[in-house]
Design a protein around this motif. Structure first.
Motif, PDB file in Angstrom:
ATOM      1  N   ASP A   1      32.619  25.057 -35.441  1.00 23.39           N
ATOM      2  CA  ASP A   1      31.710  24.457 -34.457  1.00 23.39           C
ATOM      3  C   ASP A   1      30.737  23.511 -35.169  1.00 23.39           C
ATOM      4  OD1 ASP A   1      29.644  26.006 -35.606  1.00 23.39           O
ATOM      5  OD2 ASP A   1      30.036  27.664 -34.226  1.00 23.39           O
ATOM      6  N   ASP A   2      29.879  22.843 -34.384  1.00 25.92           N
ATOM      7  CA  ASP A   2      28.968  21.841 -34.944  1.00 25.92           C
ATOM      8  C   ASP A   2      27.981  22.444 -35.938  1.00 25.92           C
ATOM      9  OD1 ASP A   2      30.206  19.939 -33.407  1.00 25.92           O
ATOM     10  OD2 ASP A   2      28.704  19.968 -31.806  1.00 25.92           O
ATOM     11  N   THR A   3      27.521  23.651 -35.675  1.00 25.32           N
ATOM     12  CA  THR A   3      26.577  24.306 -36.583  1.00 25.32           C
ATOM     13  C   THR A   3      27.215  24.572 -37.935  1.00 25.32           C
ATOM     14  OG1 THR A   3      25.500  25.362 -34.684  1.00 25.32           O
ATOM     15  CG2 THR A   3      25.033  26.270 -36.861  1.00 25.32           C
TER      16      THR A   3
ATOM     17  N   ILE B   1      29.841  22.937 -39.177  1.00 26.89           N
ATOM     18  CA  ILE B   1      30.138  21.653 -39.822  1.00 26.89           C
ATOM     19  C   ILE B   1      28.891  21.093 -40.492  1.00 26.89           C
ATOM     20  CG2 ILE B   1      30.739  19.236 -39.341  1.00 26.89           C
ATOM     21  CD1 ILE B   1      32.725  20.240 -37.275  1.00 26.89           C
ATOM     22  N   ALA B   2      27.722  21.327 -39.882  1.00 26.49           N
ATOM     23  CA  ALA B   2      26.472  20.805 -40.452  1.00 26.49           C
ATOM     24  C   ALA B   2      26.198  21.385 -41.837  1.00 26.49           C
ATOM     25  CB  ALA B   2      25.306  21.103 -39.523  1.00 26.49           C
TER      26      ALA B   2
ATOM     27  N   ASP C   1      36.506  16.825 -36.970  1.00 23.41           N
ATOM     28  CA  ASP C   1      36.715  16.805 -35.525  1.00 23.41           C
ATOM     29  C   ASP C   1      37.654  17.946 -35.158  1.00 23.41           C
ATOM     30  OD1 ASP C   1      36.563  16.058 -32.914  1.00 23.41           O
ATOM     31  OD2 ASP C   1      37.336  14.022 -33.201  1.00 23.41           O
ATOM     32  N   ARG C   2      37.822  18.131 -33.866  1.00 20.35           N
ATOM     33  CA  ARG C   2      38.752  19.156 -33.378  1.00 20.35           C
ATOM     34  C   ARG C   2      40.165  18.611 -33.437  1.00 20.35           C
ATOM     35  NH1 ARG C   2      38.238  24.630 -32.927  1.00 20.35           N
ATOM     36  NH2 ARG C   2      39.803  25.445 -31.481  1.00 20.35           N
TER      37      ARG C   2
END
Length: 444
Positions: A377-379, A381-382, A424-425
């Motif tokens: 998820d974005d968290t 990936i950060a 990305d997904r």
């Protein structure tokens, strides 16, 4: 990384230099002051001109009333009418319709007579009454010519003053521009003192503080760099000794704990290798050895290196690429690709799918890997480039062990090439990682 670069570029475009800002402020002040001076000067000059012209008109009236009419000078822009007792002695054509009653009140006045706006002066002397008049527009033309002659030097001087202000501000801020250029061209691992010198009270302390900061950062940088590499190097010998002794021991003793110990030693060895790799992939160190490399063939070799692990998990893997050449070195590119592929294989479940592809978009080579794993998820990936960070720690659903250094190495190698790494997904359900190399590294 590419999003961060775009944000930085937009911020740089939005910035306004100190030189330009100071020039605009000072020029605005100069222009505003000049405009106010012009308006004030115009009003004062007009009042003064009117006063002087009124005095001249009054003097002319005093001369005319004492001069016989036959000796009056002809004037094209001065009109007069003379009455003696109740008789009109003289009248200009423009004033012929005026009666003696218009001359009852002595002094100055502004009147509309026969469609012309006039400034008049009425003088009473003995039994004579005299009106002298001149057109207002004459006064305005004369006043404006005087004002323009007085203000023209100021108006002409304003552009010269603007050029001087801009030049002087640019000269005064030259040390800051020189400092900025020197810092911009400085390499990431260059901590030497700044060569620029300045006697300016504002700039000299900045240079001193930066030099002091460089010295402190260099010490911290060297401590971190050599500690990691030296510690990893020193650990290799005892780890190798442990591996040999465990192998010999396993020949004599069969115990489940020995296998667990061997796996632990292998993981420790992997961490040490990753630490050494991280220490060896410093940016700016490898560019001198760049040469054309067939990255399609290199990607095939990377797949071959990991094929045993791929086969153990029954993962289907494909490579979709033509022959592409890239300026680089085998070690860094091999390390980059093998870390990304290793992660994809590690987190792809049994009987999953991994897809590699290499494309060329706008003269930029894009190396892409996709997997059918759980993705991120974005968290997550950060934090993906943080050292020793692993999704879920050691409790990842895949059960795979790792050091959390692989993506830090990927980031460091991407910096060597100036490449961008995007996440990305994937259409396969897992994670898609794209490494886009800049056009300067592309070889036709």
């Amino acid at each position: 990384m590419s999003l961060l670069n775009n944000v930085n570029a937009q911020e740089q475009k939005a910035r306004l230099s100190i030189s330009r800002r100071l020039t605009m402020i000072l020029l605005s002040g100069v222009i505003l002051t000049a405009f106010m001076a012009l308006m004030n000067g115009y009003q004062r000059s007009m009042d003064e001109a009117q006063k002087q012209l009124d005095i001249q008109l009054m003097s002319m009236a005093n001369v005319l009333i004492a001069t016989p009419v036959r000796n009056w000078p002809e004037q094209s822009d001065l009109f007069a009418q003379l009455w003696q007792q109740q008789s009109q002695i003289y009248s200009a054509k423009l004033l012929k319709n005026l009666s003696i009653s218009s001359l009852e009140q002595p002094g100055f006045a502004t009147q509309n007579i026969s469609g012309t706006r006039l400034r008049t002066f009425v003088l009473h002397k003995d039994d004579k009454r005299l009106m002298v008049a001149e057109p207002i527009h004459k006064r305005f033309m004369l006043s404006e010519s005087l004002i323009l002659s007085a203000m023209t030097p100021l108006v002409l001087a304003t552009p010269l003053l603007a050029i001087f202000i801009a030049w002087y501000i640019r000269k005064a801020l030259r040390p800051l521009r020189t400092l900025s250029n020197e810092l911009k061209e400085r390499q990431a691992n260059d901590f030497t003192k700044l060569e620029i010198e300045s006697e300016d009270a504002e700039v000299a302390p900045v240079i001193e503080r930066l030099n002091s900061l460089f010295a402190k950062v260099e010490k911290a940088y060297l401590r971190e760099r050599y500690f990691a590499s030296d510690a990893a190097h020193e650990l290799k010998t005892p780890i190798s000794s442990l591996k040999i002794n465990l192998h010999n021991l396993s020949n004599d003793i069969q115990h489940p704990s020995l296998k667990a110990m061997q796996q632990g030693i292998e993981q420790l060895n992997h961490i040490v290798e990753q630490m050494l790799t991280l220490a060896r992939t410093e940016p700016d160190r490898w560019r001198t050895n760049f040469h054309p490399i067939d990255i399609t063939e290199l990607s095939q070799n990377v797949v071959a290196q990991l094929y045993e692990r791929i086969e153990q998990k029954h993962i289907q893997i494909s490579l979709d690429a033509q022959q592409y050449w890239l300026r680089g070195c085998e070690f860094t590119l091999n390390t980059l690709f093998i870390n990304l592929l290793s992660n994809a294989v590690k987190y792809t479940p049994n009987d999953g799918y991994v897809k590699l592809s290499i494309t060329c978009l706008n003269s930029k080579i894009v190396w892409t890997i996709e997997d059918s794993g759980p993705g991120m998820d974005d968290t997550q990936i950060a934090r993906i480039f943080d050292r020793f960070y692993r999704v879920g720690g050691d409790k990842h659903p895949s059960g795979e062990k790792g050091a959390g250094l692989g993506m830090a190495i990927v980031q460091q190698i991407a910096q060597i090439y100036g490449a961008s790494v995007r996440f990305d997904r994937s259409q396969l359900g897992g994670l898609q990682v794209q490494v886009e190399f800049p056009e300067e590294h592309t070889c036709e």
